[in-house]
Scaffold this active site. Structure first.
Site, short mmCIF file in Angstrom:
data_model
loop_
_atom_site.label_atom_id
_atom_site.label_comp_id
_atom_site.label_asym_id
_atom_site.label_seq_id
_atom_site.Cartn_x
_atom_site.Cartn_y
_atom_site.Cartn_z
N HIS A 139 0.83 -1.21 0.00
CA HIS A 139 0.00 0.00 0.00
C HIS A 139 0.87 1.25 0.00
O HIS A 139 1.94 1.30 0.61
CB HIS A 139 -0.99 0.01 1.17
CG HIS A 139 -0.40 -0.01 2.55
ND1 HIS A 139 -0.09 1.13 3.24
CD2 HIS A 139 -0.08 -1.04 3.37
CE1 HIS A 139 0.37 0.81 4.44
NE2 HIS A 139 0.40 -0.50 4.53
N ASP A 160 -0.19 4.36 1.03
CA ASP A 160 -0.49 5.37 2.06
C ASP A 160 0.27 5.11 3.34
O ASP A 160 0.72 3.99 3.61
CB ASP A 160 -2.00 5.43 2.35
CG ASP A 160 -2.53 4.15 2.98
OD1 ASP A 160 -2.17 3.05 2.51
OD2 ASP A 160 -3.33 4.25 3.94
N ASP A 187 6.18 1.58 6.62
CA ASP A 187 4.86 0.96 6.49
C ASP A 187 4.03 1.81 5.52
O ASP A 187 3.44 2.81 5.93
CB ASP A 187 4.19 0.87 7.85
CG ASP A 187 2.84 0.17 7.83
OD1 ASP A 187 2.48 -0.41 6.78
OD2 ASP A 187 2.14 0.23 8.86
N GLU A 242 -4.96 1.71 2.77
CA GLU A 242 -4.93 0.52 3.61
C GLU A 242 -4.99 0.88 5.08
O GLU A 242 -5.63 0.20 5.88
CB GLU A 242 -3.65 -0.29 3.31
CG GLU A 242 -3.61 -1.67 3.96
CD GLU A 242 -2.94 -1.70 5.33
OE1 GLU A 242 -2.92 -2.76 5.96
OE2 GLU A 242 -2.45 -0.64 5.78
N GLU A 243 -4.32 1.98 5.45
CA GLU A 243 -4.23 2.36 6.86
C GLU A 243 -5.56 2.80 7.45
O GLU A 243 -5.71 2.86 8.67
CB GLU A 243 -3.19 3.47 7.04
CG GLU A 243 -1.75 3.06 6.72
CD GLU A 243 -1.15 2.10 7.73
OE1 GLU A 243 -1.86 1.70 8.68
OE2 GLU A 243 0.01 1.73 7.56
N ASP A 252 4.11 -6.49 3.68
CA ASP A 252 3.66 -5.54 4.70
C ASP A 252 3.98 -6.06 6.09
O ASP A 252 3.28 -5.77 7.05
CB ASP A 252 2.15 -5.31 4.53
CG ASP A 252 1.64 -4.06 5.24
OD1 ASP A 252 2.47 -3.22 5.65
OD2 ASP A 252 0.42 -3.92 5.40
N HIS A 266 4.22 3.58 12.51
CA HIS A 266 3.24 4.60 12.90
C HIS A 266 3.81 5.57 13.94
O HIS A 266 3.04 6.23 14.64
CB HIS A 266 1.95 3.98 13.45
CG HIS A 266 1.21 3.12 12.47
ND1 HIS A 266 -0.12 2.77 12.64
CD2 HIS A 266 1.60 2.54 11.31
CE1 HIS A 266 -0.50 2.02 11.61
NE2 HIS A 266 0.53 1.86 10.81
#
Length: 413
Positions: free
Chosen positions: A81, A83, A144, A178-179, A201, A384
């Site tokens: 992903h 994002d 990520d 995705e997030e 991922d 994150h």
């Protein structure tokens, strides 16, 4: 950027500087237009390699590396992903390369209070003497999942320049959002045209994940009774206070993410909003056993109803929304998908560590959309957060695993 840095790391350091943060409050697809900037860049780079690629209005990238095998080989998709998470700023990311990590604390220069310590991240010590990449202290890094993006892009480049690697058709898929749980919302499965897939991922070197949480969302909407506060005695019922009591009634020593681990499920309040007349509470419900979701939801409903019983003039609605399900329920029907991946790990000289994901990936949804899709490591750590970091060696080994994996599928066909 260091000219001696490996190609996958060079790609990664370029990609993380493109702001692609998604927005959980947006109803648009993609949730932020800026995600399309990276999608367009990736499609352009793939086309420049001679790989047919396109990006659509929703920010998806679809590409195909044609088969060079004489066999009929199942079509394999690799997915990551574009994002980054809304939990921490992804604007003006400044990646920093440490060419040979010295084993000590890493003080991030733009905010010296941000220190990545081996005491907090013991896996960092396994990268002593090897290149490590961090952010500068003001943002997340974006490993990520731009590490996964870089790994897949490097695989594509390698296969194009090494035609002696025999493989079937390979599909490349990059997804937005995705997030925020919308990574497959506008995906065209017919256009994708794959039989089996793998998301890139995952975390530590050698980890392989074919099991995720099953997940629901719950909204509790509380209807209070409004009245002028000067004349409210015996009339006013404050919805916000009821919401607070529901939160206070939740267990603190179990059933919450901050006190659970391994295969334990949880119920987690993620948003509260409202006023005296009406308030909403949002929860995420997680468990590896899908049947347990209903058990958790009934328990939560009973807690809320017990609080509401103290306020006979108030009302409550309790709404459950399915989010995703444990991919293992699908993957158990296609054992070769995991078996071939683990063989590729072994060929790359790695020991496989299988572990369940305490979360979900696009692979959770893809598996239930007809594309069985476990998850492969990338090396991302402390995701994150401002402490996010990645070891270059892990990304390089992931490229090697994918190179072996496409050959395993061809050989076994």
């Amino acid at each position: 950027m260091n000219s001696t840095l490996s190609p996958v790391a060079e790609r990664f350091m370029r990609y993380v500087q493109v702001d692609t943060q998604s927005d959980p409050q947006s109803s648009a697809h993609p949730s932020t237009e800026k995600q399309k900037h990276l999608s367009a860049l990736l499609a352009g780079e793939l086309n420049a390699m001679g790989i047919e690629a396109e990006t659509d209005v929703y920010g998806y990238v679809y590409a195909t590396i044609p088969s060079n095998s004489a066999k009929q080989v199942p079509v394999i998709c690799f997915c990551s992903h574009v994002d980054t998470a809304p939990d921490c700023s992804g604007t003006h990311v400044k990646p920093i390369l440490y060419p040979a990590y010295d084993g000590g604390d890493i003080i991030l220069p733009d905010d010296p209070k941000q220190v990545i310590r081996p005491a907090d991240y013991p896996y960092l010590l396994q990268h002593t003497g090897k290149p490590v990449i961090t952010a500068s202290g003001l943002t997340l890094l974006g490993a990520d999942d731009k590490s996964g993006v870089a790994i897949i892009m490097q695989l594509a480049q390698y296969l194009v320049t090494h035609p002696e690697i025999i493989h079937g058709d390979i599909k490349i898929l990059f997804t937005p959002d995705e997030e925020v749980g919308k990574g497959t919302a506008m995906l065209d499965m017919q256009k994708l045209g794959a039989d089996f897939g793998y998301t890139l991922d995952g975390g530590e070197l050698g980890t392989f994940e074919d099991e995720t949480f099953s997940a629901d969302g719950v909204e509790i909407r509380i209807q209070g009774v409004i009245a002028h506060p000067g004349y409210a005695k015996g009339k006013l019922v404050n919805a916000m206070k009821i919401a607070g009591k529901i939160l206070a009634a939740l267990p603190s020593e179990e059933w919450a993410p901050e006190v659970t681990e391994g295969r334990q499920g949880f119920v987690h309040p993620v948003r509260i909003e409202g006023a005296a007349e009406q308030a909403e509470l949002e929860f995420i419900i997680r468990d590896f056993d899908t049947k347990m979701l209903a058990v958790h939801e009934e328990r939560l409903k009973n807690i809320a109803a017990k609080v509401l019983a103290e306020y006979p003039n108030a009302g409550m609605t309790f709404t459950v929304t399915e989010q995703y399900r444990n991919m293992k329920e699908v993957l158990d029907n296609f054992p070769q998908v995991s078996a071939y991946a683990m063989e590729a790990y072994t060929r790359a000289g790695l020991t496989v560590t299988k572990e369940p994901i305490r979360g979900g990936t696009d692979g959770s949804r893809l598996s239930f959309m007809g594309l069985p899709c476990p998850n492969i490591f990338t090396g991302m750590q402390a995701i994150h957060s401002r402490h996010e970091w990645i070891g270059v060696h892990d990304m390089e080994k992931a490229v090697e695993v994918l190179t072996e994996l496409v050959q395993v599928w061809e050989e076994r066909s």
